[in-house]
Structures are given as structure tokens and as C-alpha cells.
Design a protein around this motif. Structure first.
Motif, PDB file in Angstrom:
ATOM      1  N   ASN A 139       1.077  10.937  -1.599  1.00 22.59           N
ATOM      2  CA  ASN A 139       2.098  11.771  -0.961  1.00 22.59           C
ATOM      3  C   ASN A 139       1.733  12.087   0.485  1.00 22.59           C
ATOM      4  O   ASN A 139       2.599  12.157   1.359  1.00 22.59           O
ATOM      5  CB  ASN A 139       2.307  13.066  -1.761  1.00 22.59           C
ATOM      6  CG  ASN A 139       3.004  12.812  -3.085  1.00 22.59           C
ATOM      7  OD1 ASN A 139       3.821  11.896  -3.195  1.00 22.59           O
ATOM      8  ND2 ASN A 139       2.693  13.603  -4.088  1.00 22.59           N
ATOM      9  N   GLU A 140       0.428  12.276   0.756  1.00 23.42           N
ATOM     10  CA  GLU A 140      -0.008  12.548   2.125  1.00 23.42           C
ATOM     11  C   GLU A 140       0.268  11.346   3.026  1.00 23.42           C
ATOM     12  O   GLU A 140       0.749  11.489   4.159  1.00 23.42           O
ATOM     13  CB  GLU A 140      -1.499  12.889   2.153  1.00 23.42           C
ATOM     14  CG  GLU A 140      -1.864  14.223   1.511  1.00 23.42           C
ATOM     15  CD  GLU A 140      -1.841  14.178  -0.002  1.00 23.42           C
ATOM     16  OE1 GLU A 140      -1.796  13.054  -0.569  1.00 23.42           O
ATOM     17  OE2 GLU A 140      -1.865  15.252  -0.640  1.00 23.42           O
ATOM     18  N   LYS A 142       2.508   9.063   2.472  1.00 21.46           N
ATOM     19  CA  LYS A 142       3.959   8.913   2.574  1.00 21.46           C
ATOM     20  C   LYS A 142       4.529   9.862   3.624  1.00 21.46           C
ATOM     21  O   LYS A 142       5.401   9.490   4.409  1.00 21.46           O
ATOM     22  CB  LYS A 142       4.606   9.178   1.214  1.00 21.46           C
ATOM     23  CG  LYS A 142       6.080   8.837   1.167  1.00 21.46           C
ATOM     24  CD  LYS A 142       6.618   8.939  -0.253  1.00 21.46           C
ATOM     25  CE  LYS A 142       8.079   8.535  -0.302  1.00 21.46           C
ATOM     26  NZ  LYS A 142       8.620   8.593  -1.685  1.00 21.46           N
ATOM     27  N   GLU A 143       4.040  11.110   3.648  1.00 18.22           N
ATOM     28  CA  GLU A 143       4.510  12.074   4.645  1.00 18.22           C
ATOM     29  C   GLU A 143       4.172  11.611   6.061  1.00 18.22           C
ATOM     30  O   GLU A 143       4.988  11.741   6.980  1.00 18.22           O
ATOM     31  CB  GLU A 143       3.886  13.447   4.373  1.00 18.22           C
ATOM     32  CG  GLU A 143       4.447  14.141   3.141  1.00 18.22           C
ATOM     33  CD  GLU A 143       3.703  15.408   2.800  1.00 18.22           C
ATOM     34  OE1 GLU A 143       2.790  15.798   3.590  1.00 18.22           O
ATOM     35  OE2 GLU A 143       4.008  16.024   1.763  1.00 18.22           O
ATOM     36  N   GLN A 146       6.531   8.820   6.924  1.00 18.33           N
ATOM     37  CA  GLN A 146       7.875   9.346   7.183  1.00 18.33           C
ATOM     38  C   GLN A 146       7.970   9.975   8.567  1.00 18.33           C
ATOM     39  O   GLN A 146       8.986   9.816   9.253  1.00 18.33           O
ATOM     40  CB  GLN A 146       8.255  10.364   6.104  1.00 18.33           C
ATOM     41  CG  GLN A 146       8.543   9.732   4.752  1.00 18.33           C
ATOM     42  CD  GLN A 146       8.768  10.752   3.658  1.00 18.33           C
ATOM     43  OE1 GLN A 146       8.337  11.911   3.759  1.00 18.33           O
ATOM     44  NE2 GLN A 146       9.428  10.338   2.585  1.00 18.33           N
ATOM     45  N   LYS A 147       6.898  10.668   8.993  1.00 20.03           N
ATOM     46  CA  LYS A 147       6.905  11.253  10.329  1.00 20.03           C
ATOM     47  C   LYS A 147       6.923  10.163  11.396  1.00 20.03           C
ATOM     48  O   LYS A 147       7.657  10.249  12.390  1.00 20.03           O
ATOM     49  CB  LYS A 147       5.689  12.159  10.532  1.00 20.03           C
ATOM     50  CG  LYS A 147       5.681  12.861  11.891  1.00 20.03           C
ATOM     51  CD  LYS A 147       4.461  13.723  12.074  1.00 20.03           C
ATOM     52  CE  LYS A 147       4.521  14.465  13.416  1.00 20.03           C
ATOM     53  NZ  LYS A 147       4.702  13.551  14.562  1.00 20.03           N
TER      54      LYS A 147
END
Length: 284
Positions: A139-140, A142-143, A146-147
């Protein structure tokens, strides 16, 4: 994040055939055999993974990420509270795998599933999945991705708006290549990869706007490329023809007249009839 190069499927099949591991019965009643157990990062509910997935009924290959897309595909494992009522066997398998593992999973077909099969395949009672977990995207990670994608989207949007304004003002005439079909192209980078030809698999990022600058669709916002087979009618004619003027790793603008796009009817409500479309396109 570690990346694993996927060997030819023939080699994977050889490995799976040679292995005699004992199957584990999951909480949903599926049989799963993990053939490798690399011991790397484990896939978790709610995370995104990249997988090679081959789906079989008997010896009939029903679907393949390699055959259909040419590479591993991203798959988002649902969080625990959002799992489907009937959890597919390959999801159970993924949750037992670590990065780099290969596994086989078997799922019994119920009557509803069998009813939708062609007559020659109704004899099978289970579906078999061959899976390679190529990458676990936390998830880290992925974030962060995404940024980076959001920042990239902002830059592409600004560039496209400026280019469309110049085009409508007639300031790009000396930079355009006009093909016999009426398609106009402004090549930014031809690309240093191999030429793209009919029948090739193409992975493209795109940003599409009308001549008034209004965006109707783009892949940058989704963060996933548009993949298709070139020259077989999967795309609008202007996009298909434009990609074939580039090499892999090329970039260009396509100015597509409406007969090569969505014609006189358009694609309401986003695309009115007789709309000329502008695409910024990057080919991987």
C-alpha cells in the motif's frame, strides 16, 4: 520492491509437472499447491499484485495474461470485508504465496458455472489456475506511485492544453505530418525501440481531448496503460493508424478527423457527433 523476470510458460509447466507437493485445502474448499515458497514478501488482502495467470479446463487454455496481454497484470486483492461471496481459488492461492512463488489452484465448478460453458467443456468438474506471483505492491508503494502519477497527469494536462490551443490557432502547420487518410500527427519522439506494425501488442498511455480542450478520457489518471493488438480493429482507426507511425518508446500527438474517430454520431455525452479528437500518446 523486487521485480522477477517471468520465464516462458513451457518452463513453468515443466516445473509444476515435476513437483509433487501436497495440496492444502483452503477455508473456501479449494485445493492449492505452492510449488516454490521463496519466502519473500507475502501478498495481503487489500494489496495490489502483479501476476501471471493461466486458466484451464482440462487441457484447454481458457485465458492467459501472457497470451492476452503479453506480460504480468496488476490485480487488486479485495480487503477481507470486501471478498466476493464465492472466493475464486486463485485469490486463496495468492494469499498463500510470496513474491516469486508459483502455484496451482483447483476450484470445483458449480451448476451455474457449468451452465455457461460451451457443450464440449461441460464435462469438466473443476477449473485449474496456474499462477506466478511476479510482484507484491504494498500500500505504501501504491500511494507513492499514485502521487507520482498525479504529478505526471498535471504536467501532461498542461502540455496538451497548450498544444491544442496552438493547433486551433494554426501555429503547428509546419510540425504536422498529414497522412493520406486525413490523420495528422505531430511526432515528439519517434522512439528508439522496434517499429510498431499490424499484429503487434501495443501498450499506450494517452490523454484525449476535444478541440475546445475538454478532456474526455485519459489513462494517466487511472495509472494503467491501454493495451491492444494493433491493426485488428480494437481501436478507432485514427488511433490505430497513428500508433503504427511510431516505434516502441515513441511519443506523438494524433489529430484525428471524425471519420477516423467516432463518425457523425460521436459518442455522447462526452464526444459530440463529427468531433475531431486530439490524443497525446506514449508507446511503451
Amino acid at each position: 520492491m523486487r521485480h522477477f523476470f517471468i520465464l516462458a510458460f513451457v518452463a513453468v509447466v515443466g516445473l509444476l509437472t515435476a513437483c509433487k507437493e501436497k495440496a492444502v485445502i483452503t477455508e473456501h474448499g479449494h485445493r492449492v499447491i505452492n510449488h516454490t515458497k521463496k519466502g519473500g514478501p507475502m501478498a495481503q488482502p487489500g494489496e495490489t499484485v502483479k501476476i501471471q495467470l493461466y486458466t484451464y479446463l482440462g487441457d484447454t487454455l481458457m485465458g492467459s495474461t501472457q497470451r492476452d496481454y503479453g506480460s504480468p497484470r496488476e490485480f487488486s486483492i479485495p480487503p477481507k470485508d470486501q471478498m466476493p461471496p464465492k472466493v475464486p481459488a486463485f485469490i486463496d492461492a495468492l494469499l498463500m504465496m510470496s513474491e516469486g512463488d508459483s502455484a496451482t489452484a483447483y476450484m470445483t465448478l458449480d451448476s451455474a458455472m457449468k451452465a455457461g460453458l460451451p457443450p464440449n467443456l461441460k464435462k469438466y468438474d473443476e477449473v485449474r489456475f496456474e499462477i506466478v506471483l511476479a510482484d507484491v505492491i504494498t500500500n505504501e508503494e501504491k500511494e507513492k506511485t499514485q502521487k507520482e502519477a498525479a504529478d505526471r497527469l498535471s504536467g501532461v494536462q498542461t502540455s496538451v492544453q497548450a498544444t491544442v490551443k496552438e493547433y486551433t490557432e494554426g501555429k503547428l502547420a509546419d510540425k504536422l505530418i498529414t497522412l493520406a487518410s486525413g490523420l495528422k500527427i505531430m511526432v515528439l519522439e519517434k522512439g528508439d525501440g522496434t517499429p510498431i506494425k499490424s499484429g503487434d501488442k501495443a501498450e499506450t498511455m494517452y490523454y484525449g481531448v476535444l478541440l475546445n480542450g475538454i478532456m474526455f478520457d485519459n489513462s494517466f489518471e487511472r495509472g494503467q496503460s491501454l493495451d491492444f493488438t494493433v491493426g485488428v480493429g480494437q481501436m478507432i482507426p485514427g488511433y490505430d493508424e497513428g500508433v503504427q507511425q511510431l516505434n516502441h518508446k515513441g511519443r506523438a500527438y494524433f489529430f484525428i478527423p471524425y471519420p477516423l474517430a467516432y463518425g457523425e454520431e460521436g459518442r455522447p455525452p462526452q464526444i459530440p457527433g463529427k468531433s475531431e479528437l486530439v490524443f497525446y500518446v506514449e508507446v511503451k
